[in-house]
Scaffold this motif. Structure first.
Motif, short mmCIF file in Angstrom:
data_model
loop_
_atom_site.label_atom_id
_atom_site.label_comp_id
_atom_site.label_asym_id
_atom_site.label_seq_id
_atom_site.Cartn_x
_atom_site.Cartn_y
_atom_site.Cartn_z
N ASP A 129 1.67 -9.43 -5.51
CA ASP A 129 0.41 -8.99 -4.92
C ASP A 129 -0.10 -7.74 -5.62
O ASP A 129 -1.31 -7.58 -5.84
CB ASP A 129 0.61 -8.70 -3.42
N ALA A 175 -1.68 -8.74 -8.89
CA ALA A 175 -3.01 -9.33 -8.68
C ALA A 175 -4.04 -8.25 -8.36
O ALA A 175 -5.18 -8.30 -8.86
CB ALA A 175 -2.95 -10.35 -7.55
N ALA A 176 -3.66 -7.27 -7.54
CA ALA A 176 -4.59 -6.21 -7.16
C ALA A 176 -4.94 -5.33 -8.36
O ALA A 176 -6.10 -4.96 -8.56
CB ALA A 176 -3.98 -5.36 -6.05
N ALA A 232 6.25 -3.03 -2.29
CA ALA A 232 4.87 -2.91 -2.77
C ALA A 232 4.59 -1.56 -3.42
O ALA A 232 3.94 -1.49 -4.46
CB ALA A 232 3.89 -3.14 -1.61
N GLY A 283 3.32 -7.46 1.48
CA GLY A 283 3.03 -7.64 0.06
C GLY A 283 4.23 -7.36 -0.81
O GLY A 283 5.20 -6.72 -0.39
N VAL A 341 -3.04 -3.28 -0.74
CA VAL A 341 -1.82 -4.08 -0.68
C VAL A 341 -0.92 -3.48 0.40
O VAL A 341 -0.50 -2.33 0.29
CB VAL A 341 -1.08 -4.10 -2.03
N ASN A 392 -8.91 -2.31 -3.64
CA ASN A 392 -7.92 -3.32 -3.25
C ASN A 392 -6.86 -2.65 -2.39
O ASN A 392 -6.43 -1.54 -2.68
CB ASN A 392 -7.26 -3.92 -4.49
#
Length: 456
Positions: free
Chosen positions: A22, A25-26, A189, A18, A182, A180
């Protein structure tokens, strides 16, 4: 990315690498879920979801334990114990979800005043590689019980059980976006997650250096923090101890999970009057250890990575060069499985100022400090920059309680290392971090207090 089996030193599976997109989005999903059905759900209903998850974890414990052992390297029996603790954590916070409440304020007849506990919002969880599922659970379960939404970033060395846990929780009834996960590296990340302006709270478990970087990043957005950073925890054994119990405690405290535990009893502070007998028995026990792949349930499993193996070896080499005496072990080990193994090691320290005593090694290396009596033991216990856990073995309960009163530690064990469970608040002082996880204190970490006053 590849995930490695530490017992064989080879990749056994792959997972998504990720990045910042990402994470965005999470976090957006978590923010949306915070305003959705999750917000309208009553505490009792949140508790029922967590209770169902606890039951499902018990049903699927065998699969989770095998994956945890393969991914982290720990012995299968340890992973099975972790699963029991994880299920218990969800069970505990399931029961606590509808017990969280504010208080009335005594303001006199002209006013009504009260406080309420509200979910802090979107929570980031940075999960370490040594206890992937246990650490995830002790943060995710209370956050969900409080009504928060979560974005979790497991360590890149051990991503799989966090992904499995998220799948299980949503199967148990968690609405979409509430939890969520990731996966990816800390740089790609983790860093974007702790720096994200839409994160309301960060729980981080890891090294002092990385924790300091997380603090600096969180400061830009004034984001709340709980930091659990590590330790160099003293295990004091006094002359009047139950020697068999103390020996068992020492072995468990330093060699469980190959010593890769922030709360490991990595310093044995031992009374001189029993030192020769105690160390003789301890060395004889440790030299019989069977080393092997975690799934074979050896006495000692592998360390998590080649990098960690090299760090441990470098610490010990420096200690030997400085004149500290190795009683047993002290070298990289070999195993029929291959993989990354270090011999169970015991080193007698020459000086309390030596890096051997002061620095966290995070491996199966026990440092011995010889003292004369309880006063010297307390001085030695407090003589590092860490203050996470401390323990004492003594049949004199008054002496033990005096030690518990005077030692600087977030948690103190008396006559059993790792005593307690999810009910006991956990966290450190000084360079071991701040804030508390577990227990009701852990639940309140994910709440913000609101005060309301009305004139009547």
């Amino acid at each position: 990315m590849d995930s490695f089996d530490p017992g064989r030193g080879r990749a056994f599976a792959r997972f998504a690498a990720g990045d910042g997109a990402d994470v965005d989005a999470a976090v957006a999903a978590a923010r949306t879920a915070l305003r959705g059905p999750w917000r309208q759900m009553g505490p009792a209903e949140r508790g029922r979801i967590l209770a169902k998850a606890a039951a499902m974890l018990r049903e699927r414990a065998a699969r989770f334990a095998v994956v945890e052992s393969l991914d982290s390297g720990k012995r299968l029996s340890e992973a099975e114990g972790d699963l029991r603790g994880v299920a218990r954590a969800f069970e505990y916070y399931a029961g606590a979800a509808d017990k969280l409440h504010g208080e009335g304020l005594p303001l006199g007849r002209l006013y009504v005043g009260f406080t309420s506990q509200e979910p802090v919002g979107v929570v980031a969880q940075i999960i370490p590689w040594n206890y992937p599922l246990s650490t995830a659970a002790r943060g995710i379960a209370p956050a969900l019980a409080a009504g928060c939404t979560v974005v979790a970033k497991p360590a890149e060395q051990t991503p799989f059980t966090a992904l499995m846990l998220a799948e299980l929780l949503h199967e148990a009834g968690l609405p979409a976006g509430v939890l969520n996960v990731v996966t990816g590296t800390g740089a790609e990340a983790g860093a974007p997650l702790v720096a994200h302006p839409d994160i309301d709270h960060i729980t981080f478990t890891g090294s002092v250096a990385t924790g300091s970087a997380v603090m600096r990043s969180a400061a830009d957005n004034v984001t709340r923090l709980v930091l659990e950073l590590g330790g160099k925890s003293p295990l004091v054994v006094l002359a009047d101890c139950d020697m068999n119990a103390a020996l068992n405690g020492v072995v468990e405290a330093i060699y469980e999970n190959a010593g890769q535990i922030c709360s490991a009893g990595s310093r044995l502070v031992l009374d001189r009057s029993i030192a020769d007998v105690f160390l003789g028995r301890l060395v004889a026990w440790v030299e019989k250890f069977r080393i092997g792949h975690g799934l074979t349930n050896p006495d000692l499993g592998p360390v998590n990575s080649r990098r960690q193996l090299d760090i441990i070896d470098a610490h010990v080499r420096r200690a030997v060069k400085a004149g500290n005496h190795v009683l047993t072990g002290g070298a990289i080990a070999t195993s029929d499985a291959g993989g990354w193994f270090y011999q169970p090691t015991i080193i007698s320290a020459q000086s309390a100022a030596d890096p051997l005593v002061q620095e966290e090694i995070f491996g199966p290396v026990l440092v011995v400090q010889i003292v004369d009596g309880p006063d010297e033991a307390l001085t030695a216990a407090n003589a590092t920059s860490y203050a996470l856990v401390a323990g004492i073995y003594s049949q004199n309960i008054t002496e033990a309680l005096r030690f518990a009163r005077d030692v600087d530690a977030g948690q103190v064990f008396i006559n059993e290392w790792f005593a307690g469970g999810i009910e006991v608040p956990f966290g450190g002082n000084r360079k071991s971090g701040f804030g508390r996880e577990k227990g009701m204190a852990g639940l309140r970490s994910y709440c913000k207090m609101k005060s309301v006053v009305a004139r009547i």
